[in-house]
Design an enzyme around this catalytic site. Structure first.
Site, PDB file in Angstrom:
ATOM      1  N   HIS A   1      23.013  14.565  21.623  1.00  0.00           N
ATOM      2  CA  HIS A   1      22.774  13.122  21.528  1.00  0.00           C
ATOM      3  C   HIS A   1      21.668  12.849  20.510  1.00  0.00           C
ATOM      4  O   HIS A   1      20.543  13.317  20.670  1.00  0.00           O
ATOM      5  CB  HIS A   1      22.382  12.559  22.901  1.00  0.00           C
ATOM      6  CG  HIS A   1      23.567  12.356  23.796  1.00  0.00           C
ATOM      7  ND1 HIS A   1      23.645  11.354  24.722  1.00  0.00           N
ATOM      8  CD2 HIS A   1      24.733  13.022  23.877  1.00  0.00           C
ATOM      9  CE1 HIS A   1      24.817  11.414  25.350  1.00  0.00           C
ATOM     10  NE2 HIS A   1      25.484  12.424  24.855  1.00  0.00           N
TER      11      HIS A   1
ATOM     12  N   TYR B   1      19.419   3.022  29.058  1.00  0.00           N
ATOM     13  CA  TYR B   1      18.382   2.708  30.042  1.00  0.00           C
ATOM     14  C   TYR B   1      18.246   1.189  30.059  1.00  0.00           C
ATOM     15  O   TYR B   1      17.854   0.598  29.043  1.00  0.00           O
ATOM     16  CB  TYR B   1      17.037   3.325  29.633  1.00  0.00           C
ATOM     17  CG  TYR B   1      16.983   4.844  29.695  1.00  0.00           C
ATOM     18  CD1 TYR B   1      17.480   5.636  28.656  1.00  0.00           C
ATOM     19  CD2 TYR B   1      16.400   5.497  30.783  1.00  0.00           C
ATOM     20  CE1 TYR B   1      17.407   7.024  28.703  1.00  0.00           C
ATOM     21  CE2 TYR B   1      16.315   6.886  30.838  1.00  0.00           C
ATOM     22  CZ  TYR B   1      16.820   7.645  29.800  1.00  0.00           C
ATOM     23  OH  TYR B   1      16.738   9.015  29.852  1.00  0.00           O
TER      24      TYR B   1
ATOM     25  N   PRO C   1      12.136  10.430  37.231  1.00  0.00           N
ATOM     26  CA  PRO C   1      13.191  10.944  36.336  1.00  0.00           C
ATOM     27  C   PRO C   1      13.415  10.115  35.075  1.00  0.00           C
ATOM     28  O   PRO C   1      14.224  10.506  34.234  1.00  0.00           O
ATOM     29  CB  PRO C   1      14.447  10.911  37.226  1.00  0.00           C
ATOM     30  CG  PRO C   1      14.157   9.865  38.249  1.00  0.00           C
ATOM     31  CD  PRO C   1      12.676   9.898  38.475  1.00  0.00           C
TER      32      PRO C   1
ATOM     33  N   LYS D   1      12.215  14.519  32.247  1.00  0.00           N
ATOM     34  CA  LYS D   1      11.299  15.605  31.910  1.00  0.00           C
ATOM     35  C   LYS D   1      11.229  16.738  32.943  1.00  0.00           C
ATOM     36  O   LYS D   1      10.693  17.807  32.658  1.00  0.00           O
ATOM     37  CB  LYS D   1       9.873  15.055  31.716  1.00  0.00           C
ATOM     38  CG  LYS D   1       9.732  14.187  30.483  1.00  0.00           C
ATOM     39  CD  LYS D   1       9.837  15.015  29.223  1.00  0.00           C
ATOM     40  CE  LYS D   1      10.038  14.196  27.995  1.00  0.00           C
ATOM     41  NZ  LYS D   1      11.134  14.627  27.140  1.00  0.00           N
TER      42      LYS D   1
ATOM     43  N   TYR E   1      10.517  11.873  23.875  1.00  0.00           N
ATOM     44  CA  TYR E   1      11.822  12.044  24.526  1.00  0.00           C
ATOM     45  C   TYR E   1      12.466  13.372  24.119  1.00  0.00           C
ATOM     46  O   TYR E   1      13.017  14.072  24.962  1.00  0.00           O
ATOM     47  CB  TYR E   1      12.739  10.866  24.168  1.00  0.00           C
ATOM     48  CG  TYR E   1      13.938  10.758  25.083  1.00  0.00           C
ATOM     49  CD1 TYR E   1      13.844  10.107  26.320  1.00  0.00           C
ATOM     50  CD2 TYR E   1      15.163  11.316  24.729  1.00  0.00           C
ATOM     51  CE1 TYR E   1      14.940  10.023  27.164  1.00  0.00           C
ATOM     52  CE2 TYR E   1      16.264  11.234  25.581  1.00  0.00           C
ATOM     53  CZ  TYR E   1      16.142  10.580  26.790  1.00  0.00           C
ATOM     54  OH  TYR E   1      17.227  10.498  27.635  1.00  0.00           O
TER      55      TYR E   1
HETATM   56  C1  PHB Z   1      20.951  12.257  34.416  1.00  0.00           C
HETATM   57  O1  PHB Z   1      21.924  12.396  33.657  1.00  0.00           O
HETATM   58  O2  PHB Z   1      21.031  12.586  35.601  1.00  0.00           O
HETATM   59  C2  PHB Z   1      19.705  11.686  33.869  1.00  0.00           C
HETATM   60  C3  PHB Z   1      19.624  11.399  32.515  1.00  0.00           C
HETATM   61  C4  PHB Z   1      18.460  10.853  31.995  1.00  0.00           C
HETATM   62  C5  PHB Z   1      17.403  10.597  32.826  1.00  0.00           C
HETATM   63  C6  PHB Z   1      17.473  10.897  34.179  1.00  0.00           C
HETATM   64  C7  PHB Z   1      18.632  11.434  34.696  1.00  0.00           C
HETATM   65  O3  PHB Z   1      16.278  10.047  32.303  1.00  0.00           O
END
Ligand code: PHB
Ligand code: APR
Length: 393
Positions: free
Chosen positions: A72, A200, A292, A296, A384
């Site tokens: 990505h 997000y 989450p 990280k 990130y």
């Molecule tokens: C996930 O795919 O479970 C996931 C992806 C990004 C995040 C948290 C969880 O920031």
């Protein structure tokens, strides 16, 4: 039983450490209180930083990740329906790989199975004796049988609820904690993801995240109060709430199917200092937790395993003890930066129940600043994709 490094916990931290050590000819025994099937059944996050990808390549078990992992180059922040793409590649030259923690664990387990090291499943460590001596011992129980592992070092890789951290006297450890007044309700479903990149979303109804495991498996989350029960969230309610939060374009593309997994996770920031007591080292969730939002957790666990493996290799190969002394400081320097980033992303994107209009305006200003400043976007992007390892070793 006797070994060089006794490792408690077969999550990513423990398995990766075992693998890195065995590549250096250092022997270990891994104790895991659950079965291998149970460990593989846990659904966890799935975004790998560049450094984690390189580390997995170093272990020689990255073949499947290289084949199936999704590279990505960016992700979207959607703020009250307004999209902002963070161009990771354009801003930093880097990217992340979307590949589930479950798959990372499976690859490491398979590699471990094919080498000499011992892994005991359904084997629960109950105490660690003499961690300050040069002969610490781990007492464990497996199927009602008691056992002891005598080792040179103990690696406490047993997660937030493990015993390792609690074996350090309270006077020798300091903890830092922030609990957030909400959790994430997550759903895994076999449907095509609604977007090629992660989204997000910050919405008046709360945060939402569109993620994925593969081109045919999606992972979605919505912010939820801590006291909800799964029974109140049948699939249809989840899909409707998710669509309401994701922004118009993505919502239209959300495909639905029965949830394969549905769970609630509280959000927490936590750090224990120091991460070493004598010859007991803490690594991964045993020492620190992040919410989450920045993805990280797994990456920090991998970074600790890397530092610890290099520390122990320098001890066994060159008799160096200086890296043992500095293990905790070197890990914590990076841990706290990830704590800061995860807290920042969480604060920017969630609805806090006690937030007033002023607080929401600040979130909006932060989002608009991000949108207008390449410097701000670069700061987000470089965190990130993962900050560089601070490598004395
Ligand atoms: C996930 O795919 O479970 C996931 C992806 C990004 C995040 C948290 C969880 O920031
Ligand atoms: N004895 C043996 N094993 C134990 C004990 C014990 N007393 N207590 C816990 N364990 C095992 C757990 O069953 C689990 O399999 O330790 C393992 C810890 O693994 P994780 O919780 O996955 O922690 P870690 O390896 O540090 O990985 C961190 O996992 O929780 C996610 O989001 C987190 O992505 C991050 C990553």
């Amino acid at each position: 039983m006797r070994t060089q490094v006794g490792i408690i916990g077969a999550g990513p931290a423990g398995l990766l450490l075992a693998r890195l050590l065995s590549r250096q000819g250092i022997e270990s025994v891994v104790l895991e209180r659950r079965s291998a099937g149970y460990v593989l059944g846990r659904v966890r996050a799935g975004v790998l930083e560049r450094g984690t990808v390189e580390l997995l390549q170093e272990t020689g078990c990255a073949e499947r990740m290289q084949r199936d992992g999704l590279v990505h180059d960016g992700f979207e922040i959607n703020f009250d329906g307004r999209p902002l793409r963070i161009d990771l590649a354009g801003l930093t030259g880097g990217s992340v790989v979307v590949y589930g923690q479950t798959e990372v664990t499976r690859d490491l387990m398979d590699a471990r199975g094919a080498e000499a090291g011992v892994t005991l499943y359904d084997a629960e460590a109950v105490s660690i004796a003499d961690p300050e001596s040069d002969r610490p011992r781990i007492a464990f129980r497996q199927n009602d049988r008691a056992g002891v592992i005598a080792c040179d070092f103990v690696a406490g890789c047993d997660g937030f609820h493990g015993i390792s951290r609690t074996c350090i006297p309270a006077s020798a450890v300091r903890t830092f904690e922030r609990a957030y007044p909400f959790g994430w309700l997550g759903v895994l479903a076999d449907v095509e993801p609604c977007s090629e990149e992660l989204i997000y979303a910050s919405h008046a109804r709360g945060f939402a995240l569109a993620s994925m495991r593969s081109p045919t498996r999606s992972r979605y989350y919505i912010q939820c109060p801590l006291d909800i029960s799964l029974g109140d969230w049948p699939d249809e309610r989840f899909w409707a709430e998710l669509r309401g939060r994701l922004g118009p374009a993505a919502s239209e593309r959300v495909a639905t199917a029965p949830a394969i997994e549905k769970s609630i996770a509280p959000l927490r920031s936590f750090v224990a200092e120091p991460m070493r007591f004598g010859r007991l080292f803490l690594a991964g969730d045993a020492a620190h937790i992040v919410p989450p939002t920045g993805a990280k957790g797994l990456n920090l666990a991998a970074a600790d395993a890397r530092v610890l493996a290099r520390t122990l290799t320098a001890f066994y190969k060159d008799g160096r003890t200086d890296l043992i002394e500095s293990y905790s400081d070197r890990c914590l320097a990076r841990v706290w930066k990830a704590e800061r980033f995860s807290w920042w992303m969480t604060s920017l994107l969630h609805r806090f129940p006690d937030a007033d209009d002023f607080a929401r305006r600040l979130q909006l200003a932060e989002f608009e600043y991000l949108g207008s400043s390449r410097a701000a976007q670069t700061a987000l992007a470089e965190n990130y994709i993962g900050l560089p390892f601070e490598d004395a070793s």
